[in-house]
Scaffold this motif. Structure first.
Motif, short mmCIF file in Angstrom:
data_model
loop_
_atom_site.label_atom_id
_atom_site.label_comp_id
_atom_site.label_asym_id
_atom_site.label_seq_id
_atom_site.Cartn_x
_atom_site.Cartn_y
_atom_site.Cartn_z
N ARG A 67 9.33 -4.54 -3.03
CA ARG A 67 10.75 -4.16 -3.06
C ARG A 67 11.66 -5.30 -3.50
O ARG A 67 12.80 -5.06 -3.92
N SER A 68 11.13 -6.52 -3.48
CA SER A 68 11.95 -7.64 -3.92
C SER A 68 12.23 -7.59 -5.42
O SER A 68 13.18 -8.24 -5.90
N GLY A 69 11.41 -6.86 -6.17
CA GLY A 69 11.61 -6.79 -7.62
C GLY A 69 11.71 -5.37 -8.15
O GLY A 69 11.66 -5.17 -9.37
N LEU A 70 11.85 -4.40 -7.24
CA LEU A 70 11.90 -3.00 -7.64
C LEU A 70 13.06 -2.29 -6.96
O LEU A 70 13.45 -2.66 -5.85
N PRO A 71 13.58 -1.23 -7.58
CA PRO A 71 14.60 -0.44 -6.89
C PRO A 71 14.04 0.20 -5.62
O PRO A 71 12.83 0.49 -5.54
N GLU A 72 14.87 0.41 -4.65
CA GLU A 72 14.43 0.98 -3.37
C GLU A 72 13.67 2.28 -3.57
O GLU A 72 12.63 2.52 -2.95
N GLU A 73 14.19 3.14 -4.45
CA GLU A 73 13.58 4.47 -4.62
C GLU A 73 12.25 4.42 -5.38
O GLU A 73 11.53 5.42 -5.45
N ALA A 74 11.92 3.26 -5.94
CA ALA A 74 10.68 3.15 -6.70
C ALA A 74 9.46 2.87 -5.84
O ALA A 74 8.33 2.91 -6.32
N VAL A 75 9.66 2.57 -4.56
CA VAL A 75 8.55 2.24 -3.66
C VAL A 75 8.50 3.28 -2.54
O VAL A 75 9.43 3.37 -1.73
N LEU A 76 7.44 4.07 -2.51
CA LEU A 76 7.28 5.12 -1.51
C LEU A 76 6.24 4.68 -0.48
O LEU A 76 5.16 4.20 -0.85
N THR A 77 6.59 4.84 0.80
CA THR A 77 5.66 4.43 1.86
C THR A 77 5.43 5.50 2.91
O THR A 77 4.56 5.33 3.76
N ASP A 78 6.18 6.58 2.88
CA ASP A 78 5.98 7.66 3.85
C ASP A 78 4.57 8.20 3.70
O ASP A 78 4.18 8.65 2.61
N PRO A 79 3.75 8.17 4.76
CA PRO A 79 2.34 8.57 4.64
C PRO A 79 2.15 9.99 4.12
O PRO A 79 1.19 10.25 3.37
N ASP A 80 3.03 10.91 4.50
CA ASP A 80 2.90 12.28 4.00
C ASP A 80 3.16 12.35 2.50
O ASP A 80 2.53 13.14 1.79
N VAL A 81 4.07 11.52 2.02
CA VAL A 81 4.37 11.50 0.59
C VAL A 81 3.26 10.79 -0.18
O VAL A 81 2.77 11.29 -1.19
N THR A 82 2.86 9.63 0.30
CA THR A 82 1.84 8.87 -0.44
C THR A 82 0.50 9.60 -0.47
O THR A 82 -0.26 9.48 -1.43
N ALA A 83 0.22 10.40 0.58
CA ALA A 83 -1.03 11.16 0.59
C ALA A 83 -1.11 12.14 -0.57
O ALA A 83 -2.20 12.44 -1.07
N SER A 84 0.04 12.63 -1.02
CA SER A 84 0.05 13.59 -2.12
C SER A 84 -0.34 12.94 -3.45
O SER A 84 -0.61 13.64 -4.43
N TYR A 85 -0.36 11.62 -3.49
CA TYR A 85 -0.76 10.89 -4.69
C TYR A 85 -2.20 10.39 -4.61
O TYR A 85 -2.62 9.57 -5.42
N SER A 86 -2.96 10.88 -3.66
CA SER A 86 -4.25 10.25 -3.38
C SER A 86 -5.38 10.67 -4.30
O SER A 86 -6.39 9.98 -4.39
N HIS A 87 -5.24 11.80 -5.01
CA HIS A 87 -6.39 12.25 -5.80
C HIS A 87 -5.96 13.08 -6.99
O HIS A 87 -4.83 13.59 -7.05
#
Length: 456
Positions: A10-30
């Protein structure tokens, strides 16, 4: 999840560019492959600029965190599957067409551009980008480059690798490398562009591509030929190619596939036939070309040959072919889609062998093929909730790959290796080939952070 990792990102990216919510990130898993393990990412990064990608890679390199590049996740080999604790680098928001040049016949694009979007844009300028995977309305150019994808028109126009002239690639340590050229010719040094194409994000992250274009051809007309056996249809393919015809499309659908498409879409395809061959020409005189091709189909045993009367009828036949994989998935709810490719002369032997494998394992296996390339898509239909049927499905999939190698073919014509086929890659290329590929990987990615666990 490591707070240090997220803070650094996040130090070099916009806030909205980094997703950490487990339910959201799980949707990118496969991606869309069956039987491929997938882990839980620590974060998903959605870059919009080259600098965003560089910052992500520098951070990952310093912290030794795996990075899994992704496009639209329409892949069929698990190449985009996350590993535990990784950064998923989703490039879908880098979706600008930067340039279309009708004189040099090139397009310059970012990796998140959807294949169909590019095709439409260049078409408006009288140009043509031929690679057209079945998922072309969803898949991205970056994903196409990562897996060296093909499509229905490859028999005449070739695959993605033949249209990638140059690339900008962010390496594992965040450095930016440019490969290739914008010119029609160029042989300066090793061909690093071809090396990156098909590397499944394991050597670097593509952030820009220079693509070759062709003039827009005339609209194609399609012919359908019905056969009493797959062997007759494959004989027709051999006759067509031996006579020097260059159809813009030459596709085969077996009886199982025809029934599945009818069941899903009610298209009235001939279920009594054992194989349907679809051929097309986009030449100035397609009617004459189709007539010559139809005669060869009849000589090979076609019971009925029906040329389309107009473009609307042609498109209807092509729509049936494009629905094939979706229709087969509806048979049992889950599919394993192979992409074994053999020499055209061995296509009949492969399809006959697949029929025996299906019978032996008591499974429904539909076969669709880019017949002009010898590239088949045996599609195993199974109930994923049935452990025994799932086991038989996986066993049949492996037997089909083994048969393809026995017939002088390859385990993948256009879907890539990913997780699904990495054990088979070692069998195909042998120990020396595997050693050389690992050495290349280590040169580009010494800490092994780029898409680990894929290919080998």
């Amino acid at each position: 999840m490591s707070p240090t990792l997220v803070e650094r990102l996040r130090s070099g990216l916009p806030e909205e560019a980094v997703l950490t919510d487990p339910d959201v990130t799980a949707s990118y898993s496969h991606d869309m492959a069956s039987f491929c393990e997938a882990g839980r990412p620590a974060a998903v990064v959605l870059p919009r600029t080259v600098e965003h990608v560089q910052h992500t890679l520098r951070t990952a390199h310093e912290l030794r965190v795996p990075v899994v590049p992704q496009g639209a996740r329409t892949g069929l080999s698990g190449a985009a599957n996350a590993s535990d604790g990784c950064i998923v680098l989703s490039l879908v928001k880098m979706d600008r067409i930067l340039e279309i040049d009708p004189v040099d016949r090139i397009a310059v694009v970012e990796p998140g551009v959807v294949n169909a979007t590019l095709s439409k844009a260049v078409g408006e300028q009288g140009l043509y980008y031929p690679p057209d995977p079945s998922s072309w309305e969803m898949c991205t150019i970056g994903g196409n480059i990562g897996t060296a994808s093909g499509g229905l028109c490859c028999v005449k126009y070739g695959v993605t690798a033949e249209y990638v002239l140059g690339l900008d690639v962010v390496l594992a340590d965040g450095r930016l490398m440019s490969t290739g050229r914008r010119t029609a010719k160029g042989v300066a040094g090793y061909d690093l562009t071809r090396l990156i194409v098909g590397s499944e994000g394991s050597l670097g992250v593509v952030v820009r591509a220079v693509l070759a274009l062709k003039p827009q051809p005339p609209a194609q007309l399609v012919l359908a030929a019905e056969f009493g056996s797959a062997a007759e249809a494959c004989d027709a393919v051999c006759r067509i190619m031996a006579r020097g015809h260059v159809p813009s499309l030459l596709e085969l659908m077996d009886r199982t596939t025809l029934r599945a498409v009818n069941a899903m879409a009610g298209m009235g395809l001939p279920e009594s036939t054992e194989a349907l061959l679809l051929a097309a020409f986009d030449t100035p005189e397609p009617t004459a070309d189709l007539a010559a091709l139809g005669a060869l189909c009849e000589a090979a045993g076609a019971g009925q040959v029906v040329p389309a009367d107009d473009l609307a009828e042609s498109e209807l036949l092509l729509q049936a072919r494009r629905l094939s994989l979706t229709a087969l998935e509806a048979v049992k709810g889950t599919t394993m889609i192979d992409d074994v490719c053999v020499p055209r002369s061995r296509l009949g032997a492969l399809i006959e062998g697949i029929e025996r494998i299906a019978d032996r394992h008591r499974l429904t296996i539909g076969v669709i093929a880019h017949a002009g390339d010898g590239n088949t898509h045996p599609t195993v239909c199974f109930d994923a909730s049935d452990p025994d049927e799932s086991r038989r499905a996986r066993a049949s999939f492996d037997e089909i790959m083994g048969l393809g190698l026995e017939l002088g073919g390859t385990i993948t014509g256009e879907h890539g290796v990913g997780v699904l086929k990495k054990e088979w890659l070692a069998r195909e290329i042998g120990p020396v080939g595997l050693e050389m590929q690992r050495a290349i990987k280590k040169t580009f990615d010494p800490y092994g952070i780029l898409n680990p666990g894929k290919l080998f």
